[in-house]
Design a protein around this motif. Structure first.
Motif, PDB file in Angstrom:
ATOM      1  N   SER A  52      -2.944  -3.174  44.532  1.00  0.00           N
ATOM      2  CA  SER A  52      -2.618  -4.606  44.528  1.00  0.00           C
ATOM      3  C   SER A  52      -3.288  -5.308  43.356  1.00  0.00           C
ATOM      4  CB  SER A  52      -3.036  -5.239  45.858  1.00  0.00           C
ATOM      5  OG  SER A  52      -2.267  -4.706  46.923  1.00  0.00           O
ATOM      6  N   TRP A  53      -4.502  -4.909  43.026  1.00  0.00           N
ATOM      7  CA  TRP A  53      -5.200  -5.500  41.875  1.00  0.00           C
ATOM      8  C   TRP A  53      -4.448  -5.191  40.588  1.00  0.00           C
ATOM      9  CZ3 TRP A  53      -7.333  -3.580  37.383  1.00  0.00           C
ATOM     10  CH2 TRP A  53      -8.176  -4.437  36.671  1.00  0.00           C
ATOM     11  N   GLN A  54      -3.985  -3.958  40.431  1.00  0.00           N
ATOM     12  CA  GLN A  54      -3.245  -3.586  39.229  1.00  0.00           C
ATOM     13  C   GLN A  54      -1.954  -4.390  39.107  1.00  0.00           C
ATOM     14  OE1 GLN A  54      -3.036   0.620  40.073  1.00  0.00           O
ATOM     15  NE2 GLN A  54      -4.614   1.125  38.550  1.00  0.00           N
ATOM     16  N   ILE A  55      -1.280  -4.630  40.224  1.00  0.00           N
ATOM     17  CA  ILE A  55      -0.038  -5.406  40.188  1.00  0.00           C
ATOM     18  C   ILE A  55      -0.306  -6.838  39.762  1.00  0.00           C
ATOM     19  CG2 ILE A  55       1.812  -6.357  41.616  1.00  0.00           C
ATOM     20  CD1 ILE A  55       1.730  -3.740  43.237  1.00  0.00           C
ATOM     21  N   VAL A  56      -1.332  -7.448  40.343  1.00  0.00           N
ATOM     22  CA  VAL A  56      -1.666  -8.831  39.980  1.00  0.00           C
ATOM     23  C   VAL A  56      -2.054  -8.922  38.509  1.00  0.00           C
ATOM     24  CG1 VAL A  56      -3.300 -10.721  40.356  1.00  0.00           C
ATOM     25  CG2 VAL A  56      -2.290  -9.530  42.315  1.00  0.00           C
ATOM     26  N   GLU A  57      -2.866  -7.983  38.043  1.00  0.00           N
ATOM     27  CA  GLU A  57      -3.254  -7.987  36.631  1.00  0.00           C
ATOM     28  C   GLU A  57      -2.047  -7.782  35.733  1.00  0.00           C
ATOM     29  OE1 GLU A  57      -6.445  -8.446  35.069  1.00  0.00           O
ATOM     30  OE2 GLU A  57      -6.607  -9.350  37.064  1.00  0.00           O
ATOM     31  N   GLY A  58      -1.136  -6.922  36.152  1.00  0.00           N
ATOM     32  CA  GLY A  58       0.067  -6.698  35.363  1.00  0.00           C
ATOM     33  C   GLY A  58       0.943  -7.932  35.297  1.00  0.00           C
ATOM     34  N   LEU A  59       1.048  -8.660  36.404  1.00  0.00           N
ATOM     35  CA  LEU A  59       1.869  -9.868  36.419  1.00  0.00           C
ATOM     36  C   LEU A  59       1.302 -10.950  35.498  1.00  0.00           C
ATOM     37  CD1 LEU A  59       2.849 -10.229  40.198  1.00  0.00           C
ATOM     38  CD2 LEU A  59       4.273  -9.457  38.299  1.00  0.00           C
ATOM     39  N   LYS A  60       0.007 -10.921  35.281  1.00  0.00           N
ATOM     40  CA  LYS A  60      -0.600 -11.905  34.380  1.00  0.00           C
ATOM     41  C   LYS A  60      -0.064 -11.771  32.955  1.00  0.00           C
ATOM     42  CE  LYS A  60      -5.030 -12.359  36.840  1.00  0.00           C
ATOM     43  NZ  LYS A  60      -6.496 -12.135  36.753  1.00  0.00           N
ATOM     44  N   SER A  61       0.334 -10.564  32.588  1.00  0.00           N
ATOM     45  CA  SER A  61       0.822 -10.328  31.223  1.00  0.00           C
ATOM     46  C   SER A  61       2.326 -10.539  31.097  1.00  0.00           C
ATOM     47  CB  SER A  61       0.467  -8.911  30.764  1.00  0.00           C
ATOM     48  OG  SER A  61       1.160  -7.943  31.542  1.00  0.00           O
ATOM     49  N   VAL A  62       2.989 -10.883  32.212  1.00  0.00           N
ATOM     50  CA  VAL A  62       4.431 -11.134  32.177  1.00  0.00           C
ATOM     51  C   VAL A  62       4.638 -12.575  31.740  1.00  0.00           C
ATOM     52  CG1 VAL A  62       6.564 -11.195  33.499  1.00  0.00           C
ATOM     53  CG2 VAL A  62       4.853  -9.434  33.981  1.00  0.00           C
ATOM     54  N   ASP A  63       4.991 -12.753  30.472  1.00  0.00           N
ATOM     55  CA  ASP A  63       5.003 -14.088  29.884  1.00  0.00           C
ATOM     56  C   ASP A  63       6.144 -14.971  30.353  1.00  0.00           C
ATOM     57  OD1 ASP A  63       6.868 -12.521  28.661  1.00  0.00           O
ATOM     58  OD2 ASP A  63       6.297 -12.993  26.612  1.00  0.00           O
ATOM     59  N   VAL A  64       7.119 -14.429  31.059  1.00  0.00           N
ATOM     60  CA  VAL A  64       8.216 -15.271  31.543  1.00  0.00           C
ATOM     61  C   VAL A  64       7.905 -15.872  32.910  1.00  0.00           C
ATOM     62  CG1 VAL A  64       9.981 -14.023  30.260  1.00  0.00           C
ATOM     63  CG2 VAL A  64       9.441 -13.333  32.611  1.00  0.00           C
ATOM     64  N   GLU A 120     -12.506   0.655  43.908  1.00  0.00           N
ATOM     65  CA  GLU A 120     -11.892  -0.288  44.846  1.00  0.00           C
ATOM     66  C   GLU A 120     -10.541  -0.795  44.311  1.00  0.00           C
ATOM     67  OE1 GLU A 120     -14.455  -3.305  46.361  1.00  0.00           O
ATOM     68  OE2 GLU A 120     -16.002  -1.869  46.975  1.00  0.00           O
ATOM     69  N   GLY A 121      -9.874   0.100  43.624  1.00  0.00           N
ATOM     70  CA  GLY A 121      -8.531  -0.195  43.148  1.00  0.00           C
ATOM     71  C   GLY A 121      -8.459  -0.998  41.873  1.00  0.00           C
ATOM     72  N   LYS A 122      -9.594  -1.286  41.262  1.00  0.00           N
ATOM     73  CA  LYS A 122      -9.616  -2.115  40.052  1.00  0.00           C
ATOM     74  C   LYS A 122      -9.657  -1.223  38.819  1.00  0.00           C
ATOM     75  CE  LYS A 122     -11.933  -5.876  42.487  1.00  0.00           C
ATOM     76  NZ  LYS A 122     -13.127  -6.750  42.573  1.00  0.00           N
ATOM     77  N   GLY A 123      -8.468  -0.828  38.378  1.00  0.00           N
ATOM     78  CA  GLY A 123      -8.363   0.039  37.217  1.00  0.00           C
ATOM     79  C   GLY A 123      -8.438   1.503  37.601  1.00  0.00           C
ATOM     80  N   VAL A 124      -8.534   2.352  36.577  1.00  0.00           N
ATOM     81  CA  VAL A 124      -8.611   3.798  36.796  1.00  0.00           C
ATOM     82  C   VAL A 124     -10.006   4.287  36.460  1.00  0.00           C
ATOM     83  CG1 VAL A 124      -6.157   4.163  36.346  1.00  0.00           C
ATOM     84  CG2 VAL A 124      -7.769   4.203  34.443  1.00  0.00           C
ATOM     85  N   LEU A 125     -10.399   5.406  37.079  1.00  0.00           N
ATOM     86  CA  LEU A 125     -11.751   5.929  36.848  1.00  0.00           C
ATOM     87  C   LEU A 125     -11.901   6.456  35.427  1.00  0.00           C
ATOM     88  CD1 LEU A 125     -14.488   6.469  38.166  1.00  0.00           C
ATOM     89  CD2 LEU A 125     -13.601   8.694  38.900  1.00  0.00           C
ATOM     90  N   GLY A 126     -10.894   7.157  34.912  1.00  0.00           N
ATOM     91  CA  GLY A 126     -10.918   7.621  33.531  1.00  0.00           C
ATOM     92  C   GLY A 126     -11.794   8.826  33.276  1.00  0.00           C
ATOM     93  N   ARG A 127     -12.258   9.492  34.316  1.00  0.00           N
ATOM     94  CA  ARG A 127     -13.079  10.699  34.153  1.00  0.00           C
ATOM     95  C   ARG A 127     -13.023  11.496  35.449  1.00  0.00           C
ATOM     96  NH1 ARG A 127     -17.308   9.804  37.393  1.00  0.00           N
ATOM     97  NH2 ARG A 127     -18.109   7.676  37.678  1.00  0.00           N
ATOM     98  N   GLY A 128     -13.608  12.677  35.413  1.00  0.00           N
ATOM     99  CA  GLY A 128     -13.661  13.485  36.623  1.00  0.00           C
ATOM    100  C   GLY A 128     -14.720  12.983  37.590  1.00  0.00           C
ATOM    101  N   LEU A 129     -14.588  13.398  38.833  1.00  0.00           N
ATOM    102  CA  LEU A 129     -15.571  13.000  39.849  1.00  0.00           C
ATOM    103  C   LEU A 129     -16.847  13.836  39.729  1.00  0.00           C
ATOM    104  CD1 LEU A 129     -13.222  12.593  42.939  1.00  0.00           C
ATOM    105  CD2 LEU A 129     -14.642  10.792  41.936  1.00  0.00           C
TER     106      LEU A 129
END
Length: 384
Positions: free
Chosen positions: A176-188, A295-304
């Protein structure tokens, strides 16, 4: 003499009436007959246009042979004043009556240029594409990542056009965080989002929006769509599932979504987790550990790290029993269905097989052999 004149006048009147009736019948027949268009075209009707301009453009495009008759027919049907701006797909052989109906019906444009804002798990992209009328398929003409590099000229051009369509495409497995952040960049779109919607309760799908549409209203629409999908999956679930509430089904579906790399494996992946729950085994799935960290805010970007696998969080299914505290992403329809109706297997293990899919196992011995093969594949790739 007067009788002769009257007789001639009556004859003349009959002839004129007959001819006029014939013209009317011809006009009606021609207006509704198959048109000369050999292949589909995309007809653009600019704002402020009129039926005369449209009829002449149709004649130029080879869609009609009698533009005046089209205007007469539109007048007779009282549709001349209903002309709608937009881009309209005129099919092969369309009659004048069908064309008038298409350009006066209204609604979203049926062809032309479309801008798709894609919100994904790892990144967001903007795609500019145009419908090819002959194949009825969209052709990409530009693509870029918002905030990275120059904006393509094609994007600027279509944004200035009055008939461009806009679509928001949400990938399955986004949070849900990724969707909201993505919508912020939708300029229309317009409006601020004050609160992140509950995890798992936004339906991943493609949504058409108008310029100036509210971000909050779109999120409400996504939530309503997910409520319907969840209710449908819950109603049609297998009776012996080891889960008690729709919320638990949503949690399970979100894990299936994050663990499935090959769509055809969803039911098998679901069966592993259901079998584990039935046997009282911990789910032990990495995506839940990752969600406990981010907590769903972005991706980890590395191994665990091993320390992270051992650290207790409300989502770490290596440490806690049963399902995590909340869903870990927004699952799509297919994952909800798989969670509600898993495959009938005895699998309790799976590991990557190097193809994007998984190798499944019923016993720990089989699983260890699959893991060894995967480690070998990893080593070979590292040495390439």
């Amino acid at each position: 003499m007067w009788r002769h004149i009257a007789s001639n006048a009556l004859t003349f009147f009959v002839v004129i009436t007959f001819l006029l009736g014939g013209v009317i019948l011809w006009g009606q027949s021609t207006y509704h007959a198959e048109g000369p268009l050999a292949e589909p075209i995309c007809l653009r009707v600019p704002s402020g246009s009129n039926m005369r301009k449209v009829s002449l453009q149709l004649e130029k495009d080879g869609a009609v042979t009698h533009p005046a008759l089209l205007r007469i027919g539109a007048d007779y049907a009282e549709k001349t004043g209903q002309l709608k701006a937009g881009s309209w797909l005129i099919p092969e052989g369309a009659s004048m009556g069908e064309i008038v109906d298409l350009v006066t019906r209204g609604g979203a444009s049926t062809c032309g240029t479309e801008v798709v804002y894609r919100i994904g798990v790892t990144r967001s992209e903007v795609e500019v594409r145009e419908l090819d009328p002959t194949t009825n398929r969209f052709v990409e003409i530009a693509e870029f990542t918002p905030g990275e590099g120059e904006v393509p000229a094609e994007f600027t051009r279509v944004r200035q056009a009055g008939d461009t369509r806009y679509r928001i495409a949400i990938a399955e497995g986004t949070t849900s965080w990724q969707i909201v952040e993505g919508l912020k960049s939708v300029d229309v779109m317009a409006g601020e989002v004050e609160e992140i919607p509950a995890e798992g309760m936004l339906a991943p799908d493609s949504y058409e929006v108008n310029e100036g549409a509210s971000r909050v209203e779109l999120l409400k629409k996504m939530q309503q769509a997910q409520e319907v999908l969840l209710a449908e999956a819950w109603q049609n679930r297998d009776e012996d599932l080891p889960i008690e509430t729709p919320e638990d089904l949503l949690k399970l579906a979100s894990i299936i979504e994050k663990e499935t790399g090959v769509a055809e494996e969803r039911e098998q992946v679901a069966s592993v987790f259901v079998n584990r729950l039935n046997r009282g085994m911990r789910l032990q799935t990495d995506p839940t550990v990752i969600y406990g960290i981010t907590e769903g805010k972005g991706v980890l970007g590395r191994g665990l790290r091993q320390s992270e696998l051992r650290k207790e969080t409300a989502w770490n299914t290596y440490v806690i029993d049963g399902l995590p505290k909340t869903p870990i992403a927004n699952p799509g329809r297919a994952s909800l269905k798989a969670a509600a109706n898993p495959g009938e297997t005895n699998f309790v293990f799976f590991v990557a097989d190097g193809t994007g899919g998984h190798a499944f196992a019923e016993t720990l011995e089989e699983h260890n052999a699959n893991v060894a093969r995967w480690r070998q594949i990893e080593a070979e790739r590292a040495n390439q």
